[in-house]
Design a protein around this motif. Structure first.
Motif, mmCIF file in Angstrom:
data_model
loop_
_atom_site.group_PDB
_atom_site.id
_atom_site.type_symbol
_atom_site.label_atom_id
_atom_site.label_comp_id
_atom_site.label_asym_id
_atom_site.label_seq_id
_atom_site.Cartn_x
_atom_site.Cartn_y
_atom_site.Cartn_z
ATOM 1 N N ARG A 56 0.867 -1.192 0.000
ATOM 2 C CA ARG A 56 0.000 0.000 0.000
ATOM 3 C C ARG A 56 0.890 1.224 0.000
ATOM 4 O O ARG A 56 1.873 1.275 0.734
ATOM 5 C CB ARG A 56 -0.901 0.019 1.233
ATOM 6 N N ILE A 57 0.550 2.178 -0.849
ATOM 7 C CA ILE A 57 1.294 3.436 -0.890
ATOM 8 C C ILE A 57 0.312 4.593 -0.792
ATOM 9 O O ILE A 57 -0.871 4.453 -1.103
ATOM 10 C CB ILE A 57 2.156 3.581 -2.165
ATOM 11 N N GLY A 58 0.824 5.712 -0.347
ATOM 12 C CA GLY A 58 0.049 6.932 -0.265
ATOM 13 C C GLY A 58 0.995 8.074 0.048
ATOM 14 O O GLY A 58 2.207 7.886 0.120
ATOM 15 N N HIS A 59 0.446 9.238 0.224
ATOM 16 C CA HIS A 59 1.276 10.366 0.653
ATOM 17 C C HIS A 59 0.438 11.315 1.495
ATOM 18 O O HIS A 59 -0.786 11.325 1.422
ATOM 19 C CB HIS A 59 1.915 11.082 -0.549
ATOM 20 N N VAL A 60 1.137 12.059 2.318
ATOM 21 C CA VAL A 60 0.532 13.090 3.148
ATOM 22 C C VAL A 60 1.136 14.416 2.711
ATOM 23 O O VAL A 60 2.351 14.523 2.539
ATOM 24 C CB VAL A 60 0.829 12.840 4.651
ATOM 25 N N ARG A 61 0.304 15.411 2.518
ATOM 26 C CA ARG A 61 0.795 16.755 2.191
ATOM 27 C C ARG A 61 1.067 17.451 3.522
ATOM 28 O O ARG A 61 0.159 17.679 4.310
ATOM 29 C CB ARG A 61 -0.262 17.513 1.400
ATOM 30 N N VAL A 62 2.337 17.762 3.764
ATOM 31 C CA VAL A 62 2.757 18.356 5.031
ATOM 32 C C VAL A 62 2.946 19.859 4.827
ATOM 33 O O VAL A 62 3.829 20.290 4.081
ATOM 34 C CB VAL A 62 4.082 17.718 5.539
ATOM 35 N N ALA A 63 2.114 20.653 5.483
ATOM 36 C CA ALA A 63 2.216 22.111 5.396
ATOM 37 C C ALA A 63 3.332 22.611 6.308
ATOM 38 O O ALA A 63 3.546 22.080 7.395
ATOM 39 C CB ALA A 63 0.895 22.757 5.785
ATOM 40 N N CYS A 64 4.049 23.628 5.844
ATOM 41 C CA CYS A 64 5.136 24.225 6.632
ATOM 42 C C CYS A 64 5.353 25.661 6.167
ATOM 43 O O CYS A 64 4.730 26.105 5.199
ATOM 44 C CB CYS A 64 6.412 23.399 6.484
ATOM 45 N N ALA A 180 -3.054 9.402 5.044
ATOM 46 C CA ALA A 180 -2.551 9.343 3.673
ATOM 47 C C ALA A 180 -3.641 9.614 2.644
ATOM 48 O O ALA A 180 -4.790 9.228 2.814
ATOM 49 C CB ALA A 180 -1.915 7.983 3.413
ATOM 50 N N ARG A 181 -3.230 10.280 1.575
ATOM 51 C CA ARG A 181 -4.092 10.582 0.453
ATOM 52 C C ARG A 181 -3.688 9.714 -0.727
ATOM 53 O O ARG A 181 -2.572 9.222 -0.796
ATOM 54 C CB ARG A 181 -3.943 12.066 0.062
ATOM 55 N N ASN A 182 -4.602 9.593 -1.669
ATOM 56 C CA ASN A 182 -4.331 8.836 -2.896
ATOM 57 C C ASN A 182 -3.791 7.444 -2.597
ATOM 58 O O ASN A 182 -2.815 7.010 -3.205
ATOM 59 C CB ASN A 182 -3.372 9.599 -3.809
ATOM 60 N N LEU A 183 -4.386 6.757 -1.650
ATOM 61 C CA LEU A 183 -3.956 5.408 -1.297
ATOM 62 C C LEU A 183 -4.141 4.459 -2.470
ATOM 63 O O LEU A 183 -5.182 4.480 -3.128
ATOM 64 C CB LEU A 183 -4.718 4.877 -0.094
ATOM 65 N N GLU A 184 -3.117 3.641 -2.712
ATOM 66 C CA GLU A 184 -3.199 2.642 -3.764
ATOM 67 C C GLU A 184 -2.623 1.345 -3.246
ATOM 68 O O GLU A 184 -1.714 1.339 -2.424
ATOM 69 C CB GLU A 184 -2.448 3.102 -5.003
#
Length: 186
Positions: A56-64, A180-184
């Motif tokens: 499983r893969i995904g990503h998190v958009r981390v604001a800074c 996570a977003r856009n999980l695949e």
């Protein structure tokens, strides 16, 4: 080709013996990405999971300060790894080339998408125990491209500070995986 490499938050001081690294190469039209884990005592089940098991893969958009950057997340069986990535840590030339490539993400379709190579290395022997190429969907890469373009002005200090705070809030990548977003799944 331009290569940008970043190490995961689980590898921040105090340094863990185990680590994950994300690399992305761009040539104005295509991206080739790789995710490498270095893990102590990889079991045969872990190796099988990377080679042909469920990933499983995904990503998190981390604001800074200065923007945002994606933090890639990978799950193999019970192992969860993270790897941040930011254009702001590169030279202006490298950043520009990769940004131009990322701007083409909207052109991707199921016949033409960017590959992602996953490698698992035994930390003690430095031997690659497993390698697999997957092809995330255009939707995945388009989400990542948006986050990466927001990372052009992120400095190394800002990213490190943000990752330390994120690691304090989510001490294990498995806890962050829930965001996570856009999980695949592959």
């Amino acid at each position: 080709m331009n290569t940008i490499t970043h190490v995961g938050i689980s590898s921040l001081p105090p340094f863990s013996a185990d680590a994950a690294v994300m690399s992305i190469e761009g040539d104005e039209r295509n991206i080739s990405a790789s995710f490498r884990i270095q893990y102590t005592n990889l079991s045969e089940k872990d190796v099988a999971a990377v080679q042909n098991g469920k990933i499983r893969i995904g990503h998190v958009r981390v604001a800074c300060r200065g923007g945002a950057f994606p933090l890639f997340l990978f799950r193999f069986r019970t192992l969860v790894f993270d790897a941040p990535f930011s254009l702001g840590l590169e030279t202006p030339d490298s950043r520009g080339r990769l940004a131009r490539t990322l701007s083409r993400a909207h052109e991707l379709n199921h016949a033409t998408t960017w590959p992602l190579t996953i490698e698992a290395t035994e930390r003690t022997t430095h031997l690659i125990r497993a390698r697999r190429v997957i092809t995330p969907s255009p939707r995945f890469w388009q989400g990542v491209a948006n986050s990466l373009q927001d990372s052009a002005n992120v400095t190394r200090e800002t990213q490190a500070d943000t990752l330390r705070r994120l690691n304090a809030r989510y001490p294990a990548p498995s806890k962050l995986f829930r965001r996570a977003r856009n999980l695949e799944t592959f």
